[in-house]
Structures are given as C-alpha cells and as structure tokens.
Design a protein around this motif. Structure first.
Motif, PDB file in Angstrom:
ATOM      1  N   TRP A  48      -5.794  21.059 -12.196  1.00 22.59           N
ATOM      2  CA  TRP A  48      -5.804  19.596 -12.133  1.00 22.59           C
ATOM      3  C   TRP A  48      -7.209  19.154 -12.491  1.00 22.59           C
ATOM      4  N   ARG A  49      -7.359  18.543 -13.662  1.00 22.11           N
ATOM      5  CA  ARG A  49      -8.679  18.125 -14.145  1.00 22.11           C
ATOM      6  C   ARG A  49      -8.624  16.683 -14.616  1.00 22.11           C
ATOM      7  N   ALA A  50      -9.571  15.918 -14.143  1.00 19.31           N
ATOM      8  CA  ALA A  50      -9.729  14.517 -14.581  1.00 19.31           C
ATOM      9  C   ALA A  50      -8.420  13.736 -14.466  1.00 19.31           C
ATOM     10  N   GLY A  51      -7.690  13.966 -13.394  1.00 22.70           N
ATOM     11  CA  GLY A  51      -6.482  13.197 -13.136  1.00 22.70           C
ATOM     12  C   GLY A  51      -5.259  13.599 -13.935  1.00 22.70           C
ATOM     13  N   THR A  52      -5.269  14.811 -14.518  1.00 24.34           N
ATOM     14  CA  THR A  52      -4.115  15.263 -15.299  1.00 24.34           C
ATOM     15  C   THR A  52      -3.980  16.779 -15.205  1.00 24.34           C
ATOM     16  N   TRP A  53      -2.801  17.276 -15.549  1.00 20.61           N
ATOM     17  CA  TRP A  53      -2.561  18.720 -15.557  1.00 20.61           C
ATOM     18  C   TRP A  53      -3.199  19.321 -16.795  1.00 20.61           C
ATOM     19  N   SER A  54      -3.832  20.464 -16.624  1.00 24.66           N
ATOM     20  CA  SER A  54      -4.493  21.165 -17.715  1.00 24.66           C
ATOM     21  C   SER A  54      -3.951  22.594 -17.766  1.00 24.66           C
ATOM     22  N   PHE A  55      -3.632  23.072 -18.972  1.00 21.27           N
ATOM     23  CA  PHE A  55      -3.048  24.398 -19.150  1.00 21.27           C
ATOM     24  C   PHE A  55      -4.001  25.280 -19.945  1.00 21.27           C
ATOM     25  N   GLY A  56      -4.472  26.355 -19.320  1.00 15.33           N
ATOM     26  CA  GLY A  56      -5.444  27.245 -19.947  1.00 15.33           C
ATOM     27  C   GLY A  56      -4.940  27.963 -21.180  1.00 15.33           C
ATOM     28  N   VAL A  57      -3.638  28.131 -21.311  1.00 17.53           N
ATOM     29  CA  VAL A  57      -3.081  28.861 -22.443  1.00 17.53           C
ATOM     30  C   VAL A  57      -3.408  28.170 -23.772  1.00 17.53           C
ATOM     31  N   TYR A  58      -3.654  26.845 -23.722  1.00 16.82           N
ATOM     32  CA  TYR A  58      -3.969  26.126 -24.959  1.00 16.82           C
ATOM     33  C   TYR A  58      -5.391  26.395 -25.454  1.00 16.82           C
ATOM     34  N   LEU A 118       0.832  -1.199   0.000  1.00 15.71           N
ATOM     35  CA  LEU A 118       0.000   0.000   0.000  1.00 15.71           C
ATOM     36  C   LEU A 118       0.869   1.253   0.000  1.00 15.71           C
ATOM     37  N   ALA A 119       1.903   1.272   0.800  1.00 17.42           N
ATOM     38  CA  ALA A 119       2.808   2.424   0.849  1.00 17.42           C
ATOM     39  C   ALA A 119       3.487   2.632  -0.500  1.00 17.42           C
ATOM     40  N   MET A 120       3.927   1.558  -1.132  1.00 12.44           N
ATOM     41  CA  MET A 120       4.574   1.658  -2.445  1.00 12.44           C
ATOM     42  C   MET A 120       3.598   2.181  -3.498  1.00 12.44           C
ATOM     43  N   MET A 121       2.348   1.741  -3.432  1.00 10.44           N
ATOM     44  CA  MET A 121       1.340   2.214  -4.387  1.00 10.44           C
ATOM     45  C   MET A 121       1.082   3.706  -4.201  1.00 10.44           C
ATOM     46  N   MET A 122       1.053   4.155  -2.967  1.00  6.92           N
ATOM     47  CA  MET A 122       0.832   5.575  -2.700  1.00  6.92           C
ATOM     48  C   MET A 122       1.995   6.403  -3.245  1.00  6.92           C
ATOM     49  N   VAL A 123       3.222   5.954  -3.054  1.00 13.15           N
ATOM     50  CA  VAL A 123       4.389   6.660  -3.571  1.00 13.15           C
ATOM     51  C   VAL A 123       4.341   6.703  -5.090  1.00 13.15           C
ATOM     52  N   MET A 124       3.973   5.602  -5.719  1.00 11.73           N
ATOM     53  CA  MET A 124       3.888   5.561  -7.174  1.00 11.73           C
ATOM     54  C   MET A 124       2.799   6.493  -7.682  1.00 11.73           C
ATOM     55  N   THR A 125       1.685   6.607  -6.975  1.00 15.19           N
ATOM     56  CA  THR A 125       0.601   7.502  -7.375  1.00 15.19           C
ATOM     57  C   THR A 125       1.059   8.940  -7.309  1.00 15.19           C
ATOM     58  N   VAL A 126       1.738   9.329  -6.233  1.00 16.66           N
ATOM     59  CA  VAL A 126       2.234  10.697  -6.106  1.00 16.66           C
ATOM     60  C   VAL A 126       3.260  10.974  -7.198  1.00 16.66           C
ATOM     61  N   ALA A 127       4.174  10.041  -7.425  1.00  9.52           N
ATOM     62  CA  ALA A 127       5.193  10.233  -8.456  1.00  9.52           C
ATOM     63  C   ALA A 127       4.563  10.336  -9.840  1.00  9.52           C
ATOM     64  N   ALA A 128       3.475   9.637 -10.072  1.00 10.09           N
ATOM     65  CA  ALA A 128       2.813   9.682 -11.374  1.00 10.09           C
ATOM     66  C   ALA A 128       2.205  11.049 -11.637  1.00 10.09           C
TER      67      ALA A 128
END
Length: 168
Positions: free
Chosen positions: A104-114, A8-18
C-alpha cells in the motif's frame, strides 16, 4: 450532532470501500501474477490454476493497508506451500514480488511484479477460471492442501510440467 455523526460514519464506510479492490481488478492482477509465477516457478497446469485461485482469494480480501500481510496473506502462503514442491516454494519465498506481491503506497495498491514485467504481457494463455468464486481457501486439514487435494509434494518430483499447454 446526530446528523454529523451519520455523515462521518458514511464517509468512513466510503473510504474503506474505496480501498477495496474490485473483483475485476483482483482477477486481472491474480491472472498476471499467476502467469509470471507459472513461468518462473515452472508450474504445471494444475498448479497454475490452484495458485491463481489462492492469489485471487488473497487480493479480494484486501480492504486496507493492514490487510497486506495479515491473516489472508498467511492463508495464501500456507495454500501455496501445499501446492508447490519444496524447491518451487523455496524459490517463491526468495522472489519478493511473488512472496509479498502487494504493498500500500501513496493511497493505492502497488504490485512489485510490474517492476520486473511489462503490464499486460502474458507468457501463457490466460487460464479459464472457475465460473463461481468460492471464497477464501479453507485452512489445511490433516496434512492436506487448502483444496482437500493430495498432501504437499515435499520435494518429490510431481508430473512433468507441460508449459506448452498454454505457452504463447
């Protein structure tokens, strides 16, 4: 039980790193954002490079949704305030895709400039970034900007912009 907790700890670290942005992605987004800021805010070459570094530091600090408008965002805006003239900064604040460039939208970074500019189109040649990333800009010290340069312009005109320095 211990094995489950380790997994569980490893999965949490991987989620943050992702969620963290890679250096290459942060650099590309910082270059694109800074290019559009140079175009719309009429930045000098020096301002362009300083804004690029502030944008890069900010984007590299993003690890999770809660970081978007956290301490690094405040540091970025303080640094940008020191780099821009008062009129440039006031325009910057009014343009949400510059002032609040990431969401942060739908699990990803979103940039308004686009929403305003086509991805990949640059108004100016890409700046040559410093070869080594210096980390977050230090807090302003005794009225000087984040790079220990001169105090902010406070509405006084700076050197005439020379956008033809890199204009395409």
């Amino acid at each position: 039980m211990m094995k489950k907790m380790m997994i569980l700890a490893m999965m949490m670290v991987m989620t943050v790193a992702a969620n963290a942005m890679s250096y290459t992605s942060a650099k590309n987004e910082a270059l694109f954002l800074s290019d559009k800021m140079a175009y719309e805010l009429n930045l000098t070459e020096d301002q362009y490079m300083r804004v690029y570094e502030l944008n890069l530091n900010y984007l590299l600090s993003l690890d999770r949704a809660g970081d978007v408008y956290g301490r690094s965002w405040d540091c970025r805006n303080t640094g940008i305030r020191c780099v821009l003239t008062t009129s440039q900064y006031n325009r910057y604040v009014r343009l949400g895709y510059f002032y609040r460039p990431v969401a942060w939208r739908a699990g990803t970074w979103s940039f308004g400039v686009y929403a305003r500019y086509d991805r990949g189109y640059y108004c100016y040649h890409r700046p040559v970034p410093p070869p080594v990333h210096h980390g977050p800009a230090p807090a302003p010290h005794h009225g000087h900007g984040p790079h220990h340069g001169p105090a902010p312009h406070h509405g006084k005109p700076g050197p005439a912009p020379h956008h033809n320095w890199h204009h395409r």
